[in-house]
Scaffold this motif. Structure first.
Motif, PDB file in Angstrom:
ATOM      1  N   GLY A  73       0.801  -1.217   0.000  1.00 38.65           N
ATOM      2  CA  GLY A  73       0.000   0.000   0.000  1.00 38.65           C
ATOM      3  C   GLY A  73       0.832   1.265   0.000  1.00 38.65           C
ATOM      4  N   LEU A  74       2.130   1.148   0.311  1.00 38.61           N
ATOM      5  CA  LEU A  74       3.024   2.304   0.228  1.00 38.61           C
ATOM      6  C   LEU A  74       3.739   2.256  -1.117  1.00 38.61           C
ATOM      7  CD1 LEU A  74       4.365   4.747   1.599  1.00 38.61           C
ATOM      8  CD2 LEU A  74       6.091   3.187   2.483  1.00 38.61           C
TER       9      LEU A  74
ATOM     10  N   ALA B 174      -3.590   3.528   0.933  1.00 35.72           N
ATOM     11  CA  ALA B 174      -2.486   3.748  -0.004  1.00 35.72           C
ATOM     12  C   ALA B 174      -1.831   5.093   0.275  1.00 35.72           C
ATOM     13  CB  ALA B 174      -2.985   3.708  -1.454  1.00 35.72           C
ATOM     14  N   LEU B 175      -0.533   5.172  -0.001  1.00 38.77           N
ATOM     15  CA  LEU B 175       0.216   6.425   0.153  1.00 38.77           C
ATOM     16  C   LEU B 175       1.327   6.456  -0.871  1.00 38.77           C
ATOM     17  CD1 LEU B 175       1.297   7.503   3.744  1.00 38.77           C
ATOM     18  CD2 LEU B 175       0.033   8.818   2.059  1.00 38.77           C
ATOM     19  N   LEU B 176       1.622   7.655  -1.350  1.00 38.84           N
ATOM     20  CA  LEU B 176       2.661   7.829  -2.355  1.00 38.84           C
ATOM     21  C   LEU B 176       3.879   8.518  -1.760  1.00 38.84           C
ATOM     22  CD1 LEU B 176       1.494   6.956  -5.011  1.00 38.84           C
ATOM     23  CD2 LEU B 176       1.308   9.320  -5.690  1.00 38.84           C
TER      24      LEU B 176
END
Lengths: 188, 587
Positions: free
Chosen positions: B212-213, B387-389
């Motif tokens: 999710g990262l 999620a993370l960007l």
């Protein structure tokens, strides 16, 4: 301390399991990233930068080795700066052995002032302990001395003994925790 | 605490644009007013003083070459003196000029328009179409840019969004957005590469996915390599054959050139499935009063030879990105293909060969970026929690030092947001200002890099040399946009700053354009013209559309395809084409 404690950020110590490191990294980023903390952007950015920096070093085998080496060099200095040795004498009615032990203890302190005579300081404190096994401060000082020299295994053993004889010794526990990080990958 | 207001993700592409939103947590493309999922990034200002955008603009391009602007993204955030601009200037039918500070302006009728404003017109049309579909006002948007865009290009894109009436939540990188859109098994940790070859730019981004990262490891690209160059190659081939056969240089005739441009684009697309295409343009020009027809057959093999060097060029950023990420192709689990050009068989083969694996084409290459952008919008407004960007800055940031050398302060591929401070002190007694020239790029010579600005920290109290220390902080935000501040170390006060030699719109210019945009109406093409055109063949309503369909260009023969029968010449057009060439070229 000259270098930041990257291990402390992850609460993981060597030997590092990469999978665990990745999982912890992901959790920390999700907790601290500015997009998840819109009201604390400044703080979040600082935190994230630190976490990213730590991960970049610890996840790369080469960078990690270099970091470990640099930290070991620094930790000797750190133990000295943060903890120093203890100078307190026995607080009981003193027998002949106890007085003799204290003499050795104090000689050890004197020798410790000069780096070149650390071996003699070590000898004095070992003698002291042979006479009075319960001499907590001697154990402690030996632990610090070994730490200075980068010999963390023996440092840990001495500090554990100090705690065995005086379970309330907060400083011993702190020093032990730092040293253990480099030996067993455990925390106290 | 999640924001309930609708936020969209916009892929503002060189050739085509696309917009998406999260519908019940699922990213979904929003069709335009014609029902298509992509809108050509074309703006036209007609003789009747109307603004047209998209297919409407594209369809009248032939009769209005100087007033129809396509591929404006090739000019956004650049200076007139840019090498790439000088190249492109002569290849586009609209007139490029310079503003006072050397920025680019397009001459439309009697007005000079900035690329920001023209891009804003496209965005305005998108905004209109979205609001019509969802039935409410939409302000918040995430807009994408090529990963390799520099600070000026990003700032200009953000300005375009503002002019169009959007609150730009974030500027994100196209390959990263595409990675978000792929439905990965989020339990596995993966390393992937995104190969994004669009209309004007190439990006290669290497990412690590950690449950999710989405963490970018490295990115590299070419902001002047894309589908347009492939079109150019075909055009060049045709132009040369025509000169050899008829002695006429069609480059001197804007109308003929525009027809040829559209024919080349169609041929390029058709050659992805056909083994050969016919390029047919009747009455392309007149020679000694007699109309001549243009008719050539181009095989896929010959086309691949024409563009071979271009395709090979795309491998350079692939190598650099892998090197920066300290990985080899074997270390990667997947390669994703994004952008219309990745439909070309030779491009796919080249990517397959280089990365030694079958590329992943699960999501539509025209929609992935917009879908990903809508997910990022969801992350920012709190609706997407899993999620993370973590993206990076693509170019090294630094300053010019003695002798014209470039001294790096923040290296490329550093995770953003990030910042770095440097101490400067006065070198002369009574010095009242400290100057710093900030640039982006990889060259050791400052001159070869892109100047972001000349920063003067003024109002320094007079004192002996070296006694005053100024701490200059360089920061790059999540948009990849650079900020410079300074403070007096002794007093802790923020330092007054004057900035010059930058690119882009000033605050005042920007405000003016925002206001002007409010009054602008984007028309639909007049009814008469619409009826004369059949609907573009082979297009599906409300689903993914081959983005370059045009009824004005001839279809391949013998390919067994069911595309339209040939160029559709309306009565208006024929009259126009049979006019004296001298008249048409001075439009």
């Amino acid at each position: 301390m000259a270098k930041k404690n990257y291990y402390e950020i992850f609460k993981l110590y060597p030997p590092i399991d990469l999978g665990q490191l990745q999982e912890t990294y992901k959790q920390l980023i999700f907790e601290h990233h500015p997009d998840r903390n819109p009201t604390k952007a400044e703080w979040a950015i600082e935190q994230t930068m630190e976490i990213v920096e730590a991960y970049n070093v610890l996840s790369d085998p080469q960078k990690r080795e270099l970091y470990n080496f640099q930290v070991k060099t620094d930790i000797r200095r750190e133990i000295g700066e943060l903890f120093g040795i203890k100078k307190g004498l026995l607080k009981i009615k003193k027998s002949k052995e106890e007085l003799e032990a204290e003499e050795h203890f104090q000689k050890g302190i004197a020798f410790f002032e000069d780096k070149d005579s650390w071996n003699q300081a070590q000898h004095e404190w070992v003698t002291c302990i042979k006479l009075i096994p319960g001499f907590v401060n001697a154990h402690y000082n030996l632990g610090v001395l070994y730490g200075y020299q980068g010999n963390f295994k023996d440092a840990v053993a001495c500090l554990e003994r100090a705690i065995k004889y005086n379970s309330g010794d907060y400083e011993a526990k702190k020093t032990l925790s730092t040293a253990m990080g480099f030996v067993y990958g455990k925390k106290v | 605490m999640a924001d309930k207001t609708l936020a969209v993700g916009i892929d503002l592409g060189t050739t085509n644009s696309c917009v998406a939103y999260l519908n019940g947590g699922e990213p979904q493309v929003i069709p335009n007013s014609d029902g298509y999922s992509t809108t050509p990034s074309v703006v036209a200002f007609t003789a009747q003083k109307n603004w047209l955008v998209g297919l409407d603009a594209k369809h009248q391009a032939v009769t209005n070459p100087h007033g129809t602007v396509a591929s404006i993204k090739r000019f956004i955030g650049r200076k007139l003196t840019d090498e790439d601009v000088q190249k492109d200037k002569s290849l586009v039918p609209y007139n490029i000029e310079g503003s006072e500070n050397g920025d680019i302006r397009v001459r439309l009728d009697d007005q000079l328009k900035s690329p920001e404003e023209i891009s804003a017109i496209i965005l305005q049309k998108i905004k209109q179409d979205v609001e019509t579909r969802v039935g409410e006002t939409v302000t918040n948007a995430v807009i994408t840019v090529p990963a390799y865009f520099n600070d000026s290009q990003r700032q200009a894109t953000k300005d375009a969004g503002k002019i169009a009436g959007f609150e730009v939540l974030r500027i994100i990188n196209e390959p990263t957005a595409a990675a978000l859109a792929y439905d990965f098994d989020t339990k596995k940790n993966q390393k992937i590469a995104v190969y994004d070859l669009g209309g004007g730019t190439l990006d290669v981004t290497i990412l690590e996915l950690l449950n999710g990262l989405y963490r970018v490891l490295a990115t590299c690209g070419d902001t002047h390599l894309g589908g347009d160059d492939f079109d150019q190659a075909i055009m060049q081939w045709v132009l040369e054959k025509f000169i050899a056969e008829h002695g006429v240089d069609l480059r001197q005739e804007p109308v003929a050139l525009q027809r040829l441009r559209e024919a080349a684009e169609k041929a390029k697309c058709d050659l992805s499935s056909a083994a050969a295409v016919d390029i047919n343009l009747p009455f392309i020009t007149k020679k000694e009063g007699t109309p001549i027809n243009l008719s050539y057959n181009l095989t896929r093999a010959d086309y691949e030879t024409l563009v071979g060097a271009l395709v090979e060029r795309t491998l350079e950023p692939c190598k650099k990105a892998l090197r920066d990420a300290n990985l080899t192709p074997t270390d990667l689990n997947e390669v994703l293909l994004v952008g219309g050009m990745t439909r070309m068989p030779k491009v796919r083969d080249t990517v397959r060969r280089f990365f030694n694996k079958e590329p992943n084409t699960k999501v539509n290459p025209d929609e992935a970026v917009a879908l990903g952008a809508s997910i990022q919008a969801g992350i920012i407004n709190g609706n997407v929690r899993n999620a993370l960007l973590l993206d990076v800055t693509p170019l090294s940031l630094g300053v010019e030092t003695l002798g014209g050398t470039f001294s790096v302060i923040i290296p490329r591929n550093t995770t953003v947001p990030t910042k770095m401070s440097k101490l400067y002190s006065t070198v002369k007694d009574m010095q009242t200002s400290v100057n710093v020239k900030v640039l982006q790029g990889e060259s050791k010579a400052a001159n070869n890099n892109k100047t972001l600005g000349f920063f003067s920290f003024v109002g320094i109290p007079p004192a002996p040399a070296g006694t005053i220390q100024i701490e200059v902080t360089f920061s790059i935000d999540s948009n990849g946009i650079v900020h410079v501040t300074a403070k007096n170390v002794a007093t802790g006060q923020m330092q007054q700053m004057k900035v010059s030699a930058t690119s882009g719109l000033s605050k005042e210019e920007l405000e003016k354009l925002v206001q002007a945009a409010k009054g602008r109406v984007i028309s639909a093409a007049p009814k008469e013209e619409k009826e004369a055109k059949p609907a573009p063949a082979n297009t599906k309503k409300a689903e993914s559309t081959p983005p370059t369909q045009s009824p004005l260009v001839s279809a391949p023969s013998g390919a067994g395809s069911d595309k339209s029968d040939g160029e559709v010449l309306t009565g208006d057009m024929i009259n126009f084409l049979l006019k004296d060439p001298d008249e048409t070229s001075h439009q």
